[in-house]
Write a protein that holds these residues in place. Structure first.
Motif, short mmCIF file in Angstrom:
data_model
loop_
_atom_site.label_atom_id
_atom_site.label_comp_id
_atom_site.label_asym_id
_atom_site.label_seq_id
_atom_site.Cartn_x
_atom_site.Cartn_y
_atom_site.Cartn_z
N ARG A 232 0.80 -1.00 -0.27
CA ARG A 232 -0.09 -0.03 0.00
C ARG A 232 1.03 1.42 0.28
NH1 ARG A 232 -3.21 -3.61 3.72
NH2 ARG A 232 -5.24 -3.94 2.59
N ALA A 233 0.40 2.17 -0.37
CA ALA A 233 0.81 3.67 -0.27
C ALA A 233 1.57 3.99 1.15
CB ALA A 233 0.33 5.01 -0.35
N ASP A 234 1.44 2.93 2.51
CA ASP A 234 1.90 3.76 3.53
C ASP A 234 3.25 2.25 4.06
OD1 ASP A 234 0.35 1.63 4.38
OD2 ASP A 234 -1.50 2.21 4.87
N GLY A 235 3.34 1.67 2.62
CA GLY A 235 4.84 0.64 3.37
C GLY A 235 4.03 -0.50 3.18
N SER A 236 2.35 -0.94 4.30
CA SER A 236 1.63 -1.89 4.57
C SER A 236 1.78 -2.72 3.34
CB SER A 236 1.17 -1.36 5.28
OG SER A 236 -0.30 -1.35 4.94
N ASP A 237 0.81 -4.46 4.15
CA ASP A 237 1.01 -5.62 3.07
C ASP A 237 0.07 -4.99 2.31
OD1 ASP A 237 3.47 -6.66 3.29
OD2 ASP A 237 2.79 -7.58 4.90
N GLY A 238 -0.30 -5.08 1.02
CA GLY A 238 -1.00 -5.39 0.54
C GLY A 238 -2.18 -6.33 1.26
N MET A 239 -3.74 -6.38 -0.11
CA MET A 239 -4.45 -7.98 0.12
C MET A 239 -3.77 -9.37 -0.98
SD MET A 239 -8.30 -6.48 -0.57
CE MET A 239 -7.88 -5.37 -1.91
N PHE A 240 -2.35 -9.19 -1.45
CA PHE A 240 -2.03 -9.94 -2.17
C PHE A 240 -0.69 -9.67 -2.27
CE2 PHE A 240 -0.49 -12.09 -5.97
CZ PHE A 240 -0.85 -13.32 -6.26
N VAL A 241 -0.44 -10.92 -1.67
CA VAL A 241 1.58 -11.27 -0.95
C VAL A 241 2.02 -11.88 -2.03
CG1 VAL A 241 0.58 -9.59 1.29
CG2 VAL A 241 0.60 -12.14 1.20
N ALA A 242 3.52 -12.44 -1.55
CA ALA A 242 4.22 -13.36 -1.69
C ALA A 242 3.95 -14.34 -1.31
CB ALA A 242 5.35 -13.04 -1.64
N GLU A 243 3.12 -14.77 -0.24
CA GLU A 243 2.55 -16.13 -0.31
C GLU A 243 1.57 -16.69 -0.96
OE1 GLU A 243 0.73 -18.14 4.04
OE2 GLU A 243 1.46 -16.68 3.76
N ASP A 244 0.84 -15.63 -1.61
CA ASP A 244 -0.41 -15.52 -2.42
C ASP A 244 0.27 -15.87 -3.61
OD1 ASP A 244 -2.27 -15.25 -0.06
OD2 ASP A 244 -2.08 -12.96 -0.94
N PHE A 245 0.81 -15.08 -4.36
CA PHE A 245 1.65 -15.56 -5.72
C PHE A 245 2.44 -16.47 -5.43
CE2 PHE A 245 5.20 -14.82 -8.21
CZ PHE A 245 4.78 -14.98 -9.57
N LYS A 246 2.87 -17.30 -4.48
CA LYS A 246 3.56 -18.77 -4.57
C LYS A 246 2.74 -19.64 -4.74
CE LYS A 246 6.79 -20.87 -1.64
NZ LYS A 246 7.98 -22.01 -1.25
N SER A 247 1.16 -19.64 -3.89
CA SER A 247 0.23 -20.58 -4.29
C SER A 247 0.21 -20.68 -5.49
CB SER A 247 -0.92 -19.96 -2.98
OG SER A 247 0.02 -20.33 -2.07
N LEU A 248 -0.01 -19.87 -6.16
CA LEU A 248 -1.06 -20.17 -7.28
C LEU A 248 -0.30 -19.60 -9.23
CD1 LEU A 248 -3.99 -17.61 -6.77
CD2 LEU A 248 -3.98 -19.09 -7.48
N VAL A 249 0.82 -19.07 -7.95
CA VAL A 249 2.13 -19.01 -10.06
C VAL A 249 1.83 -20.63 -10.56
CG1 VAL A 249 4.53 -20.39 -8.98
CG2 VAL A 249 3.84 -17.91 -10.55
N ASP A 250 1.96 -21.12 -10.62
CA ASP A 250 2.16 -22.55 -11.51
C ASP A 250 0.98 -23.73 -11.97
OD1 ASP A 250 4.93 -23.30 -10.84
OD2 ASP A 250 3.84 -23.96 -8.54
N ALA A 251 -0.63 -21.90 -11.28
CA ALA A 251 -1.83 -22.74 -11.75
C ALA A 251 -2.08 -21.49 -12.70
CB ALA A 251 -3.15 -23.09 -10.64
N VAL A 252 -2.28 -20.37 -12.87
CA VAL A 252 -2.00 -18.91 -13.39
C VAL A 252 -1.75 -18.48 -14.57
CG1 VAL A 252 -3.07 -16.50 -13.15
CG2 VAL A 252 -3.28 -18.16 -11.17
N ASP A 253 -1.96 -18.39 -15.54
CA ASP A 253 -1.39 -18.08 -16.59
C ASP A 253 -0.33 -16.59 -16.20
OD1 ASP A 253 -1.60 -20.50 -19.19
OD2 ASP A 253 -3.43 -20.04 -17.83
N TYR A 254 -1.25 -15.94 -16.17
CA TYR A 254 -0.44 -14.12 -16.12
C TYR A 254 -1.61 -14.06 -15.04
CZ TYR A 254 2.07 -15.09 -20.82
OH TYR A 254 2.35 -15.17 -21.79
N PHE A 255 -0.47 -12.87 -14.19
CA PHE A 255 -1.17 -11.89 -13.06
C PHE A 255 -1.13 -10.29 -13.49
CE2 PHE A 255 0.80 -15.42 -10.81
CZ PHE A 255 -0.79 -16.16 -9.83
N SER A 256 -2.26 -9.92 -13.67
CA SER A 256 -1.91 -8.49 -14.07
C SER A 256 -2.41 -7.62 -12.69
CB SER A 256 -3.66 -8.18 -15.07
OG SER A 256 -3.70 -6.85 -15.45
N LEU A 257 -1.39 -7.25 -13.03
CA LEU A 257 -0.94 -6.13 -11.34
C LEU A 257 -1.33 -4.56 -10.93
CD1 LEU A 257 0.99 -5.98 -8.51
CD2 LEU A 257 2.56 -5.83 -9.65
N MET A 258 -2.21 -4.34 -10.38
CA MET A 258 -2.48 -2.80 -10.35
C MET A 258 -1.34 -2.14 -10.30
SD MET A 258 -6.83 -3.39 -10.18
CE MET A 258 -6.64 -4.13 -8.38
#
Length: 393
Positions: A232-258
C-alpha cells in the motif's frame, strides 16, 4: 512543305515551349506523387521526434499526441507480453486494438459479468456486447489472444460462500464459464475477483482459482488473474502478498498487477511512482525467477488524475480531456524526478489545478523497469491514452 524563314522560327519556338511545358507538367506530377508517397511514411517515431524526454512542452502534447509512425505500427519493441484492456465507454480503444494489434499479446474487452441467480444457477451476462467483426479485425493485425474480463458483479458474501462450499458448486460455475469461453471463441479469461473479497477467504479462493485454471487449461484456454498491489501507499502489506503468489504461480498463466491509483487518499500525488511499482513486483516475487516474474504484467495507467485546490477535488482525466485543457490553459509542465511522472500545473478563478498524466518519457521509464525486472505489462486502458504512446511498445 516549306515555310517562310520567319514562320519557321516561330513554329520551332512554339514547339520548344510546348515540349518544355509537357516535360515540366510530367515532372511536377511525378514529384507530387513521390512527395505524397513519402509523406505516408515520414511521421517519425516518438523517439526520433525527441518527445521521449523530461523537457516536454505543451505544444508537443497538443500537436503530436495523435501522430504515430507507420514504420513502427507493426513492430513490437517491448519484448515481453502486453495486455491491453478495452472498455465500451472509451470507444477509441477498439480502434487502437486494430491499429496496433502487433504490439499486443492479449486484448481484454470489458464486456462480461458472472452472476449467481436466486436459485443458485450461474450465468455469464454481457454477451450482447460481443463484437465478432471487431474480434476478426483485431486478429488480422497480429497473433493476439482475446481474453475478456469476467467481473463478479453484485456478489455478496453469501454468493461467494455458496461458490466455495464444495467441489460440485465450483464445477458448476467452471462448466458455465469454460463453455461460454469455448462457444464464443475466446482464448481464455481475465478473472477479477481478488479485490472484491478484500483479502478474505484466501484459502477457499486459491482452491477455486486453481480448480478453474485446471478446467480452462484442459480446454486449452488461459487464465489471467487481476491482483491488487502487494504494498500500500503507506508501506504496509496489501491484499495480495508473496505467499498468495507462490500458491498460484504454477496454476495461473499471468497476473495483471494493478500498480496504479497510488494517491487515492484525496491528496495530490502521483498515479504510479516508479520506485513503488518496483517494490510491488519485488514484494510478490523477491527473486528474479523468469518462470515467475515473466507471469507478472506490470500495470500501466493510461488515464490521469486532476486535482483542484482548495478544497481538494479529485477527478480522473483522459488523454483527449488533457489536450482540450492544454488548448485553453497556460499550463506549466514539470518533471517529478522522484515519482518519474510529469505534472501539468495551472490556475483558474476556482483555484490551482494539478494534473498527473502519463507521457512518452514516463511510460518509457516504466517499460525499461519492466525489462529489467523481467515482467510483461498490462494497460488500463488503451482507449484512455494517446496514439503516440504506442510507438514505445
Amino acid at each position: 512543305m516549306k515555310f517562310p524563314r520567319g514562320n519557321a522560327v516561330l513554329l520551332l519556338t512554339l514547339c520548344i515551349v510546348e515540349l518544355w511545358a509537357v516535360t515540366l507538367a510530367t515532372l511536377s506530377k511525378s514529384d507530387k506523387g513521390k512527395k505524397k508517397k513519402k509523406d505516408v511514411n515520414t511521421v517519425l517515431s516518438v523517439h526520433d521526434r525527441n518527445l521521449v524526454n523530461q523537457e516536454l512542452r505543451k505544444k508537443h502534447v497538443i500537436e503530436e499526441c495523435d501522430k504515430f509512425s507507420p514504420l513502427e505500427q507493426n513492430v513490437k519493441n517491448f519484448k515481453g507480453p502486453v495486455l491491453g484492456y478495452v472498455t465500451p465507454w472509451n470507444n477509441h480503444g477498439y480502434d487502437v486494438a486494430k491499429m496496433f494489434g502487433a504490439k499486443f499479446s492479449h486484448i481484454s474487452p470489458v464486456w462480461l459479468q458472472a452472476k449467481r441467480k436466486a436459485g443458485g444457477a450461474y450465468v455469464i451476462e454481457g454477451g450482447h456486447d460481443i463484437d465478432k467483426g471487431w474480434m476478426k479485425d483485431v486478429r488480422k493485425s497480429g497473433s493476439v489472444n482475446i481474453v475478456p474480463r469476467i467481473l463478479f458483479d453484485g456478489w455478496n458474501s453469501a454468493d461467494y460462500l455458496a461458490l466455495f462450499k464444495d467441489e460440485d458448486s465450483m464445477e458448476d460455475f467452471n462448466s458455465v464459464l469454460v463453455g461460454f469461453i469455448k462457444e464464443k471463441n475466446f482464448q481464455g479469461a481475465v478473472i477479477e475477483i481478488w479485490s472484491q473479497l478484500g483479502g478474505n477467504l484466501k484459502e477457499q479462493l486459491i482452491h477455486f482459482l486453481t480448480h478453474l485454471a485446471d478446467d480452462l487449461h484442459d480446454a486449452k484456454k488461459s487464465l489471467i488473474l487481476v491482483i491488487p498491489p502487494g504494498i500500500r501507499a503507506d508501506g504496509s502489506d496489501g491484499m495480495f502478498v508473496a505467499e498468495d503468489f507462490k500458491s498460484l504461480v504454477d496454476a495461473v498463466d499471468y497476473f495483471s498487477l494493478m500498480t496504479y491509483d497510488y494517491s487515492s487518499g484525496g491528496q495530490p500525488g502521483p498515479n504510479s511512482p516508479i520506485e513503488w511499482v518496483e517494490k510491488c513486483v519485488e514484494a510478490i516475487s523477491p527473486t528474479n525467477n523468469p518462470n515467475h516474474r515473466g507471469k507478472i504484467l506490470l500495470g500501466l495507467n493510461f488515464y490521469g488524475t486532476h486535482y483542484t485546490i482548495p478544497p481538494t477535488r479529485v477527478d480522473p482525466i483522459l488523454g483527449r480531456d488533457l489536450v482540450d485543457t492544454l488548448k485553453k490553459q497556460q499550463a506549466k509542465i514539470t518533471w517529478d524526478p522522484v515519482s518519474e511522472e510529469h505534472i501539468f500545473d495551472y490556475k483558474t478563478a476556482i483555484g490551482r489545478h494539478l494534473i498527473y498524466y502519463p507521457t512518452p518519457y514516463s511510460i518509457h521509464r516504466r517499460l525499461e523497469l519492466a525489462n529489467r525486472l523481467g515482467t510483461g505489462v498490462s494497460i488500463w486502458e488503451i482507449g484512455q491514452g494517446m496514439d503516440f504512446f504506442y510507438d514505445l511498445f
